[in-house]
Design an enzyme around this catalytic site. Structure first.
Site, PDB file in Angstrom:
ATOM      1  N   LYS A 196      -4.781   2.642   0.615  1.00 58.48           N
ATOM      2  CA  LYS A 196      -5.847   1.630   0.617  1.00 58.48           C
ATOM      3  C   LYS A 196      -6.938   1.940   1.641  1.00 58.48           C
ATOM      4  O   LYS A 196      -8.056   1.467   1.516  1.00 58.48           O
ATOM      5  CB  LYS A 196      -5.257   0.240   0.828  1.00 58.48           C
ATOM      6  CG  LYS A 196      -4.423  -0.191  -0.386  1.00 58.48           C
ATOM      7  CD  LYS A 196      -4.007  -1.633  -0.355  1.00 58.48           C
ATOM      8  CE  LYS A 196      -3.369  -2.058  -1.671  1.00 58.48           C
ATOM      9  NZ  LYS A 196      -2.056  -1.414  -1.943  1.00 58.48           N
TER      10      LYS A 196
HETATM   11  C1  LIG Z   1      -1.450  -1.291  -3.141  1.00 59.17           C
HETATM   12  C2  LIG Z   1      -0.385  -0.246  -3.262  1.00 59.17           C
HETATM   13  C3  LIG Z   1       0.023   0.261  -4.519  1.00 59.17           C
HETATM   14  C4  LIG Z   1      -0.508  -0.269  -5.834  1.00 59.17           C
HETATM   15  O1  LIG Z   1      -1.863  -0.012  -6.031  1.00 59.17           O
HETATM   16  P1  LIG Z   1      -2.662  -0.743  -7.213  1.00 59.17           P
HETATM   17  O2  LIG Z   1      -4.075  -0.331  -7.045  1.00 59.17           O
HETATM   18  O3  LIG Z   1      -2.454  -2.216  -6.996  1.00 59.17           O
HETATM   19  O4  LIG Z   1      -2.088  -0.276  -8.488  1.00 59.17           O
HETATM   20  C5  LIG Z   1       0.972   1.275  -4.533  1.00 59.17           C
HETATM   21  N1  LIG Z   1       1.520   1.749  -3.398  1.00 59.17           N
HETATM   22  C6  LIG Z   1       1.157   1.287  -2.177  1.00 59.17           C
HETATM   23  C7  LIG Z   1       1.805   1.844  -0.969  1.00 59.17           C
HETATM   24  C8  LIG Z   1       0.187   0.283  -2.064  1.00 59.17           C
HETATM   25  O5  LIG Z   1      -0.157  -0.174  -0.838  1.00 59.17           O
END
Ligand SMILES: *Cc1c(COP(=O)(O)O)cnc(C)c1O
Length: 469
Positions: A112
């Site tokens: 993220k």
């Molecule tokens: C947010 C997240 C996901 C999922 O991502 P999306 O964009 O919601 O599909 C997967 N793995 C981790 C570690 C995350 O923080």
């Protein structure tokens, strides 16, 4: 570039307004009116570029008209300069032609950061031009909150309020939020659960009177700028592995359908991608749709991969829009039906098209742990549970051994020690150097009652760099 709503009724916006908008006024999500398309020759000419320069070339069409080339270049260089690995998103080989794209070298050790480090800087740039300040409110069960706070800590025009459920996030996750000190950073521990936090954010967007005219901005995964930033690393990975002359396959651990939707866009922009695999945990609404045309809301199942624990996938609506020939009225009808009944199915030919675009698999906790152990035994790599789900799905759904398979490594294993422990390999991962003293750092956080008026009163009292709005 102009952006239109998936429900067809809201006004089209430019990039700057989309950045500040969140949901469209008709309840839809914003998408680009026309997707840029690159030729194979053009993509090939980007081989060897540093990450921020590749990012500039991939994202430039999305921001033109709103941000100058010189400003955008500078912002990108700063954004990806904070990552702790020179390659920003290095590839690590696990097995024959099987790779993990390590997206966890940012400040909070999860993918993220790629989007939220950029989003914070873009917001501050646009707001300083306009001479405006905004308030961000968000709810988190872990990863998003820390990445959003890290992304906004240097913003002069943003105050950020992140709510987490008191005593219900892991200590590493809490400390990653509460140890970032700044007079524009406000951590609130709510005496309630994650849904209570999320409800208060929703209610605040619906009625913003308490903000006395200050604009409220969302940083959740429906924000277009987050999707945009995630498109870049698909190009980056493919270029390292012989693309675009050769196509590449991706397996993507998915919750809200944001990260995998970025891969879908990369393919539509001209990147040869032979396979896109939707990898879910027990919360498998996306897998149920892909395998059986049933997008039906289920109860929430807590798992060892909590960042993918969702009941509905907020970005799925963006795919529905394309599957229905970009007919907003049709999407509005489907989403209204879903809201009323908790169920959604599409016509057969549209579902067949979805099946052509994506493969999918749901992976339970036992398989997740078994995969962590399996990979550790094979090559010594320690996977986090989300990435392990991606590896399992890659191994089960793979169509060609000759095509490189890239699993998106979405988090560092140190963030999710419970899964690593349950995998029974005895190797506890260590914090990387820039977080080694996390447990000694001072924390700042306010505990508030699970009450909307209390929370809104707190925001109004502190929303201007700690002073009243
Ligand atoms: C947010 C997240 C996901 C999922 O991502 P999306 O964009 O919601 O599909 C997967 N793995 C981790 C570690 C995350 O923080």
């Amino acid at each position: 570039m102009r952006y239109i709503s998936t429900r067809g009724q809201a006004p089209a916006l430019n990039f700057e307004d989309v950045l500040l908008a969140g949901l469209a006024s008709d309840g839809g999500l914003y998408v680009p009116e026309n997707l840029p398309r690159f030729t194979v020759e053009e993509i090939a000419s980007w081989a060897g570029l540093p990450y921020h320069e590749l990012a500039f070339r991939v994202m430039r069409p999305f921001v033109t008209g709103s941000i100058s080339d010189a400003d955008f270049k500078r912002i990108l260089e700063e954004t990806y300069g904070v990552f702790a690995h020179n390659a920003v998103a290095p590839l690590r080989q696990l097995n024959g032609n099987e790779w993990v794209l390590e997206l966890f070298h940012g400040p909070t050790l999860a993918f993220k950061d790629f989007a939220l480090q950029l989003l914070g800087r873009l917001l501050d740039h646009v707001l300083s031009k306009r001479g405006e300040r905004v308030v961000i409110m968000g709810a988190t069960s872990g990863d998003t909150g820390s990445a959003a706070i890290e992304g906004c800590k240097a913003c002069e025009h943003v105050d950020i309020f992140i709510m987490h459920p008191h005593n219900r996030v892991s200590e590493v996750q809490r400390r990653q939020m509460t140890t970032i000190l700044g007079d524009n950073i406000h951590n609130i521990a709510i005496e309630g659960n994650f849904d209570d936090c999320q409800e208060m954010v929703k209610a605040s967007f619906a009625d913003q009177g308490f903000l006395k005219g200050t604009r409220l901005v969302a940083v959740n995964s429906i924000n277009w700028a987050r999707i945009m930033a995630q498109i870049v690393y698909y190009f980056h990975a493919a270029l390292q592995l012989g693309g675009p002359a050769r196509s590449v396959a991706f397996s993507v651990p998915t919750g809200n359908f944001g990260d995998i939707f970025a891969g879908y866009l990369a393919r539509n922009m001209g990147l040869p991608i032979s396979q896109l695999i939707v990898a879910t945990n027990r919360n498998d609404i996306l897998h149920r749709f892909m395998s059986g045309n049933r997008y039906d809301k289920d109860t929430l199942h807590p798992t060892l991969s909590p960042s993918m624990d969702i009941m509905v996938s907020s970005n799925f609506e963006r795919l529905l829009f394309d599957l229905h020939g970009r007919n907003g009225a049709e999407v509005a009808r489907l989403m209204d039906g879903f809201k009323a009944s908790g169920k959604l199915a599409v016509e057969d030919d549209r579902w067949t098209e979805a099946r052509r675009l994506f493969d999918s698999l749901a992976v339970d906790d036992a398989q997740t742990c078994a995969t962590i152990a399996e990979v550790h035994a094979e090559c010594g790599e320690l996977l986090d549970p989300h990435t392990a789900i991606g590896v399992r799905a890659a191994r089960e759904c793979r169509r060609s051994l000759a095509t490189p398979m890239v699993v998106l490594g979405t988090a560092h294993p140190v963030k999710f020690p419970e899964a690593v422990e349950k995998a029974g390999i005895g190797a506890a991962p260590a914090l990387p150097p820039h977080l080694a003293d996390l447990f000694e750092r001072a924390e700042r956080c306010t505990v508030l009652a699970n009450d909307l008026k209390t929370v809104q009163g707190f925001v109004a009292q502190h929303g201007n760099r700690g002073k009243p709005l």
